[in-house]
Design a protein around this motif. Sequence first.
Motif, short mmCIF file in Angstrom:
data_model
loop_
_atom_site.label_atom_id
_atom_site.label_comp_id
_atom_site.label_asym_id
_atom_site.label_seq_id
_atom_site.Cartn_x
_atom_site.Cartn_y
_atom_site.Cartn_z
N CYS A 55 0.83 -1.21 0.00
CA CYS A 55 0.00 0.00 0.00
C CYS A 55 0.86 1.25 0.00
O CYS A 55 0.65 2.19 -0.80
N THR A 114 1.71 -4.88 -9.27
CA THR A 114 1.34 -5.08 -7.87
C THR A 114 1.57 -6.51 -7.42
O THR A 114 2.16 -6.77 -6.37
N GLN A 130 -4.81 -1.27 -6.78
CA GLN A 130 -4.35 -1.51 -5.42
C GLN A 130 -5.51 -1.75 -4.44
O GLN A 130 -5.47 -2.74 -3.69
N PRO A 131 -6.56 -0.92 -4.40
CA PRO A 131 -7.67 -1.21 -3.48
C PRO A 131 -8.38 -2.53 -3.78
O PRO A 131 -8.80 -3.24 -2.86
N PHE A 145 -6.13 -5.36 -2.66
CA PHE A 145 -6.09 -5.35 -1.19
C PHE A 145 -7.36 -5.99 -0.62
O PHE A 145 -7.30 -6.79 0.32
N ALA A 146 -8.50 -5.65 -1.21
CA ALA A 146 -9.78 -6.21 -0.74
C ALA A 146 -9.83 -7.72 -0.99
O ALA A 146 -10.32 -8.48 -0.14
#
Length: 348
Positions: free
Chosen positions: A105, A146, A299-300, A303-304
């Motif tokens: 992050c 990522t 990224q979000p 991440f989720a």
Amino acid sequence: RPVPAFDVDGGAAEPKACIQKPALDMRLHWAVAGAVFLVDAVLVALTIVFDKLRHVDPPIGGIDTSAPIGWIGVCGAVFAFGSYGILMKTPSVQEANCDCMVFQCYYSIATAALSLLIWAVAGSEEGLTFTTGSLCLGVLLAVLWTVSQVLAFTAVQAVGYAVAPAIWIGVTICTSFAWGVVAFGSPVRHPIGAAISLVLMIAGVVLAALSSIISDRARSRTSVAREDALLPKGDRRSGSTAFGVMCACALGLGNGSIMVPMTLFQQGWPLLGIEPYSGRALAPLAFLPSLAGGIAIVQPVLFALYWGPAMRRGSWPQFHFAAAAVPGFLTGTYWCMGNFCAMFTTIY
């Protein structure tokens, strides 16, 4: 910290000695980190200034090895990509047991922000190139990047920064060579020399992986490993080495494909109706906003997907801001500057 060694012959284990690991000089650690940042920044500035003063139009459908800007990009990319992960094993990050996606992050925020800053300084006068097609390519690059960098963090933690990059850089070169020759028709002037180079590269990857495995086995003969013998079989460290090697190899495959979206941005992708880039600014500069946008989207989501199941069970991520933020932000700036230089290398 001191690690007690144990005698495990027969009955109850008794502490015999302590092995003191050498302390890391934190002042030197951060001095090296600052020096890497300074050198990376100078190389990026040199690339931008040289392009302004002695601009060479990118070759159409080929390469131009006579363009100095391409070789400046090579030097910048070699240095930046060879040193960008030095802060992944910062003691504060290790002591906090920072999760790889949490570290990513901070890493992603810095990469996206610096990409926009470089574009604003060096390419914004030509206007913003941000279309649906360019954003799709930015998202594709962001997914590859990522996932690759999460694997990089895991590999470095498992097998160290000496071995992990040696493995993933070799795989990266072989992968990018295959993309260039097979997909984009890059000419190979000396096929035999190229074949020999690839064989040597693969041999280097194998030897680097073996060195880590051999080192891990040698460690098992020390008193530190005798402490591991007291742990359940599944908790011993031998498995982490093999996993680290696999992560490094997988990273190489993704890393070697990262420049594909930028190349498609420059040359076009008829399959998705993406027209070749035709702006006045160089393609690497024009693509940076799309890269930043792709990271902001991907990224979000990742991440989720990564933390979602655990969060539903009530286990929430710990962000360890004080321990991991600065190393993560600096790692992102290192990689972003290396990526900028590598883009010039790719188009020339």
